[in-house]
Design a protein around this motif. Structure first.
Motif: not given
Length: 115
Positions: A96-111
């Motif tokens: 599961v890939y997540y992006c991270y910015a401003w101290g926040q995580w995205g919900q993730g996307t499965q690869v």
């Protein structure tokens, strides 16, 4: 701020995917953004990062352990979206890939990369 990651899917080894990280509530300007992967049973690890999205596109040149020469980050300011282009994918890059910015995580996307 909310981060929405998308673009994951099933791909054969050697294939490519482009992941998207769309922000709402804040604008990608000169901030740092990271992409992380979490494989089953493993800790989340950094895949690619940019200390300043204003300087994108950026080719992962070995600052992180994964994706050297194969992963590229870019930005579409009009869409307020940061991308991770992944080429020549390997089965061990499944997760599961997540992006991270401003101290926040995205919900993730499965690869999922099949061999």
């Amino acid at each position: 701020v909310q981060l929405q990651a998308s673009g994951g899917g099933l791909v054969q080894a050697g294939g490519s995917l482009r992941l998207s990280c769309r922000a709402s509530g804040r604008t990608f300007t000169t901030n740092a953004v990271g992409w992380y992967r979490q494989a089953p049973g493993k800790q989340r690890e950094l895949v690619a990062e940019s200390s300043n999205v204003g300087t994108l596109p950026y080719v992962n040149s070995g600052n992180v352990n994964s994706g050297k020469g194969r992963f590229t980050m870019s930005r579409d300011s009009a869409k307020n979206t940061v991308y991770l282009q992944m080429n020549s994918l390997k089965p061990e890059e499944t997760g599961v890939y997540y992006c991270y910015a401003w101290g926040q995580w995205g919900q993730g996307t499965q690869v999922t990369v099949s061999s």
